[in-house]
Motif scaffolding. Structure first.
Motif, short mmCIF file in Angstrom:
data_model
loop_
_atom_site.label_atom_id
_atom_site.label_comp_id
_atom_site.label_asym_id
_atom_site.label_seq_id
_atom_site.Cartn_x
_atom_site.Cartn_y
_atom_site.Cartn_z
N ARG A 88 0.41 -1.54 0.01
CA ARG A 88 -0.05 -0.09 0.20
C ARG A 88 0.82 1.16 -0.27
NH1 ARG A 88 -4.11 2.11 3.64
NH2 ARG A 88 -4.21 2.70 1.85
N ILE A 89 2.47 1.05 0.33
CA ILE A 89 3.10 2.33 0.26
C ILE A 89 3.57 2.67 -0.98
CG2 ILE A 89 5.23 3.01 0.87
CD1 ILE A 89 3.30 1.88 3.50
N GLY A 90 3.11 3.96 -1.27
CA GLY A 90 3.42 4.51 -2.69
C GLY A 90 4.71 5.44 -3.10
N ALA A 91 4.82 5.98 -2.12
CA ALA A 91 6.06 7.20 -1.24
C ALA A 91 6.41 6.85 -0.27
CB ALA A 91 5.79 8.19 -2.12
N VAL A 92 8.06 6.89 -0.03
CA VAL A 92 8.72 6.88 1.21
C VAL A 92 9.57 8.31 1.30
CG1 VAL A 92 10.37 5.52 2.79
CG2 VAL A 92 9.18 4.64 0.79
N VAL A 93 9.54 9.28 2.60
CA VAL A 93 10.60 9.85 2.86
C VAL A 93 11.25 9.21 4.12
CG1 VAL A 93 10.60 12.43 3.75
CG2 VAL A 93 8.66 11.99 1.60
N ASN A 94 12.41 9.00 3.70
CA ASN A 94 12.99 8.40 4.64
C ASN A 94 13.87 9.47 5.04
OD1 ASN A 94 14.55 6.34 6.24
ND2 ASN A 94 16.57 6.81 5.00
N LEU A 95 14.63 9.30 6.38
CA LEU A 95 15.32 10.90 7.23
C LEU A 95 16.49 9.82 8.30
CD1 LEU A 95 13.08 12.60 9.13
CD2 LEU A 95 13.69 12.97 6.40
N GLU A 96 18.09 10.09 7.81
CA GLU A 96 18.83 8.86 8.19
C GLU A 96 19.82 10.66 8.16
OE1 GLU A 96 21.16 7.74 8.96
OE2 GLU A 96 20.49 5.63 8.35
N ALA A 97 20.97 9.84 9.10
CA ALA A 97 21.83 11.01 9.23
C ALA A 97 23.39 10.82 8.88
CB ALA A 97 22.13 11.02 10.72
N ARG A 98 24.15 11.94 8.28
CA ARG A 98 24.99 11.93 7.56
C ARG A 98 25.92 13.26 8.12
NH1 ARG A 98 26.31 10.28 1.88
NH2 ARG A 98 26.52 9.12 2.30
N GLY A 99 26.61 12.05 9.03
CA GLY A 99 27.34 13.49 9.98
C GLY A 99 26.58 13.86 11.04
#
Ligand SMILES: [Zn+2]
Length: 266
Positions: free
Chosen positions: A193-204
């Motif tokens: 059912r997932i049409g789009a993903v906003v993934n929040l990840e850390a760099r630095g």
């Protein structure tokens, strides 16, 4: 003359670099309810990132319980999903001094659903990981992402009912090998059912947020991102060269898992 040109170009490049890496001023805790407030998000980071919380540690269980409560408080339908760690992840955790046995060799995801007005539409997913490596409280990686999602969901709800389902996925064992994301997209009933993903990840550990990974054929998604970015505090940073370079690096994020299944996202 040549030296002056060189010096001038270098100064200009330096000023441009400083200008484009400025972070926006955080909105205070008393900001309007419909706005995203970094100060409000910070109160969650203080709770989540008290100490390292790798898979299998007592602190990991405390953080999961805290996040389950927070998602419930926000009015989401909350559930947990457990699935096996890969043999490589079990080895990696043990080598780092962790205790995979204490976690029953499992990753445990937290899932929260905010039903939308039209439940037939594909859902939007907000994703971040709540586990840390063995030696870090993970304030940036990835408590900042988790806390930003909680504050975003609160602000979205303050604006009124959502058009389509919003699914929050707080994954486990990202640091070991993206196990939580694999467990969800491997077999959770909501995955299709997932049409789009906003993934929040850390760099630095600081500075300005940057968008560095997209799905395949991402033109329409990037156009949407550009329109939304114009309304964000301080704008956002995204360059095609970052996405190009990231594709050539050996590391992945949780988003790599749905991306490989053809799901769009940022
Ligand atoms: Zn991370």
């Amino acid at each position: 003359m040549r030296l002056a040109l060189l010096f001038g170009s270098l100064t200009l490049a330096f000023l441009l670099a400083v200008w484009t890496t400025q972070a926006p001023k955080p909105r205070p805790a008393g900001a309007s309810a419909v706005a995203f407030s970094a100060a409000r998000a910070m109160t969650d980071i203080e709770q989540i990132a008290r100490a390292p919380h790798p898979v299998g540690s007592p602190e990991h269980a405390r953080v999961r319980a805290y996040l389950n409560d927070r998602l419930t408080q926000l009015g989401l339908q909350v559930s947990e999903q457990a699935g096996p760690l890969s043999p490589a992840s079990v080895k990696r955790l043990a080598r780092a001094g962790g205790d995979p046995g204490a976690a029953n060799n499992q990753a445990i995801n937290l899932i929260g659903v905010l039903p939308g007005k039209d439940r037939e539409q594909p859902a939007v997913m907000l994703m971040a990981h709540y586990d840390t490596v063995v030696g870090s409280p993970g304030a940036a990686d990835d408590s900042a992402g988790v806390a930003a999602i909680l504050e975003a969901v609160r602000a979205i709800q303050a604006r009124g009912p959502v058009e389509r389902d919003l699914v929050v996925l707080l994954t486990d064992a990202e640091e070991l090998g993206l196990d939580g994301a694999r467990v969800f997209f491997g077999g959770h009933p909501l995955r299709d059912r997932i049409g789009a993903v906003v993934n929040l990840e850390a760099r630095g550990g600081g500075g300005r947020a940057a968008m560095f990974e997209t799905g395949r054929e991402a033109g329409p998604m990037v156009q949407l991102f550009r329109r939304a970015a114009a309304k964000a505090d301080g704008g956002t940073t995204a360059t095609s060269i970052a996405a190009f370079m990231y594709e050539r690096m050996p590391n992945g994020t949780d988003f790599t898992v749905p991306k490989d299944r053809g799901v769009g996202g940022l």
